[in-house]
Every structure is written in structure tokens, then in C-alpha cells.
Design an enzyme around this catalytic site. Structure first.
Site, PDB file in Angstrom:
ATOM      1  N   GLU A 135      -6.142 -29.283  10.150  1.00 27.25           N
ATOM      2  CA  GLU A 135      -5.504 -30.632  10.239  1.00 27.25           C
ATOM      3  C   GLU A 135      -4.003 -30.646  10.384  1.00 27.25           C
ATOM      4  O   GLU A 135      -3.718 -31.508  11.257  1.00 27.25           O
ATOM      5  CB  GLU A 135      -6.642 -31.692  10.141  1.00 27.25           C
ATOM      6  CG  GLU A 135      -7.950 -31.465  10.266  1.00 27.25           C
ATOM      7  CD  GLU A 135      -8.054 -31.800  11.853  1.00 27.25           C
ATOM      8  OE1 GLU A 135      -7.475 -32.343  12.400  1.00 27.25           O
ATOM      9  OE2 GLU A 135      -9.106 -31.418  11.855  1.00 27.25           O
ATOM     10  N   CYS A 145      -6.297 -22.439  19.208  1.00 26.46           N
ATOM     11  CA  CYS A 145      -6.180 -21.039  19.426  1.00 26.46           C
ATOM     12  C   CYS A 145      -6.940 -20.686  19.803  1.00 26.46           C
ATOM     13  O   CYS A 145      -8.498 -20.722  19.251  1.00 26.46           O
ATOM     14  CB  CYS A 145      -5.297 -21.196  18.247  1.00 26.46           C
ATOM     15  SG  CYS A 145      -4.996 -19.241  18.543  1.00 26.46           S
ATOM     16  N   CYS A 169      -2.513 -17.183  13.545  1.00 29.57           N
ATOM     17  CA  CYS A 169      -2.016 -16.311  14.152  1.00 29.57           C
ATOM     18  C   CYS A 169      -0.062 -16.120  14.341  1.00 29.57           C
ATOM     19  O   CYS A 169       0.581 -16.678  14.331  1.00 29.57           O
ATOM     20  CB  CYS A 169      -2.535 -15.892  15.557  1.00 29.57           C
ATOM     21  SG  CYS A 169      -1.716 -17.477  16.583  1.00 29.57           S
ATOM     22  N   CYS A 172       1.213 -18.499  16.535  1.00 30.74           N
ATOM     23  CA  CYS A 172       1.197 -20.071  15.893  1.00 30.74           C
ATOM     24  C   CYS A 172       2.031 -20.238  15.200  1.00 30.74           C
ATOM     25  O   CYS A 172       2.288 -21.407  14.623  1.00 30.74           O
ATOM     26  CB  CYS A 172      -0.534 -20.215  15.187  1.00 30.74           C
ATOM     27  SG  CYS A 172      -1.560 -20.852  16.618  1.00 30.74           S
TER      28      CYS A 172
END
Ligand SMILES: [Zn+2]
Ligand SMILES: [Zn+2]
Length: 185
Positions: A135, A145, A169, A172
């Protein structure tokens, strides 16, 4: 990631929560986002968000209140609640965030499968931490994602949460770094 002491992320617990849980969330948020973390309740009473028919709390209304009550030093606020949250189009949500905004919330209600008590089993603790980071990621403008192992992956149920990792990842992670730079903090 280096620390950014002049700007902080505020954790606002709502109600009596396990101090161990709050500490774990603080540590993991620091690990991912690198900000200094403050823990201060800025919202206690959620009755304004209670839907009498659904017996659940409308998370979007809570986010508005959190954003309005943020101290100036705080860049983002994460509330941790124990009540069942919803948005009108869904039966329930684990949490909600203002995308690219300042406020987000996560609830322990579904993630701990009704377990109550001040000692939170690790399995539930891990879920709550993952969804808290998820969040908060949205407030830094991260979207959902497609990578199933990425913490920004959208989870329909608790099992999906258990399957994903507690990491962003590579993609991100770069998006987060860019957003933090853009914010100029
Ligand atoms: Zn999400
Ligand atoms: Zn990702």
C-alpha cells in the site's frame, strides 16, 4: 538506501496493536523506502467511516481523514487498522492507498484470519508487513506489477499474499527510486 532524516513516513496505529508487529513494520518500511519512521496515532475513532448495513469501514473515507491530519514533516502516512475495510465495488480489501498521494491503510482483519491477541504468529505478521509495504508503494506511484513474486503484485486472497516475496522486483525498485528523486527528498 540512504536515510532521509528531514522527511519521514508516519505510521499511525488505530486501536490496540501488537508492539512487535508495529516494530516489524517500521523496520521493513525503513528497509524498502529508506525514510525515517515515526509512530504516532493521528486518527482513533473510525465511526465516521462505518457502513451500518455492511458492518465494515469505507477505507477511502479513512484515507481522506489521514491525509488531512498529517503533520507537515511527514511525506506519507500508513495507518494500521484492525477493522474490516471495504470499497463499494469489492466485498472487502486488505488495504487501500491514494495512488501517488500521501495516505494509505492496511488492516489486520482478513490477513490474520480472525486471530486476535497481542502475539501475532509469524505467518500473519509476514502477510501484514507485505501488504503494508504494498500500500505504501502505491503512495509512491507504484502500480500493480505482473511479476507474481513482486510485492506490488495484486493479491486476491491470503494465499496469493503468502506466495509473493517481501521484495520489490527490479523494475519496481527503479520506479521507486525515480519517484523518490522526483519528490526531491
Ligand atoms: Zn494494490
Ligand atoms: Zn514489480
Amino acid at each position: 538506501m540512504s536515510s532521509r532524516p528531514e522527511h519521514s513516513i508516519l505510521i499511525s496505529p488505530i486501536g490496540e496493536l501488537s508492539t512487535e508487529l508495529i516494530e516489524e513494520i517500521r523496520r521493513e518500511i525503513k528497509r524498502i523506502f529508506g525514510f525515517s519512521i515515526e509512530i504516532t496515532p493521528i486518527l482513533e475513532d473510525l465511526t465516521f467511516a462505518l457502513d451500518a448495513d455492511r458492518h465494515q469501514y469505507h477505507s477511502t473515507l479513512i484515507l481522506e481523514q489521514l491525509a488531512a491530519r498529517m503533520p507537515p514533516k511527514a511525506k506519507k502516512v500508513l495507518a494500521i487498522a484492525q477493522v474490516d475495510l471495504f470499497i463499494p465495488i469489492l466485498t472487502h480489501v486488505f488495504g487501500e492507498a491514494q495512488l501517488g498521494g500521501s495516505a494509505c491503510i492496511v488492516s489486520t482483519f482478513r490477513l490474520n484470519e480472525g486471530h486476535s491477541g497481542m502475539v501475532v504468529p509469524k505467518k500473519y505478521m509476514d502477510r501484514i508487513i507485505k501488504e503494508a509495504i504494498h500500500e505504501l508503494g502505491h503512495t509512491f506511484n507504484l502500480r500493480h506489477c505482473p511479476d507474481h513474486t513482486c510485492i506490488m503484485h495484486y493479491c486476491r486472497n491470503e494465499q496469493d499474499v503468502d506466495r509473493k516475496s517481501d521484495q520489490l522486483c527490479r523494475y519496481c525498485k527503479i520506479m521507486l527510486e525515480d519517484e523518490i528523486k522526483r519528490l526531491g527528498v
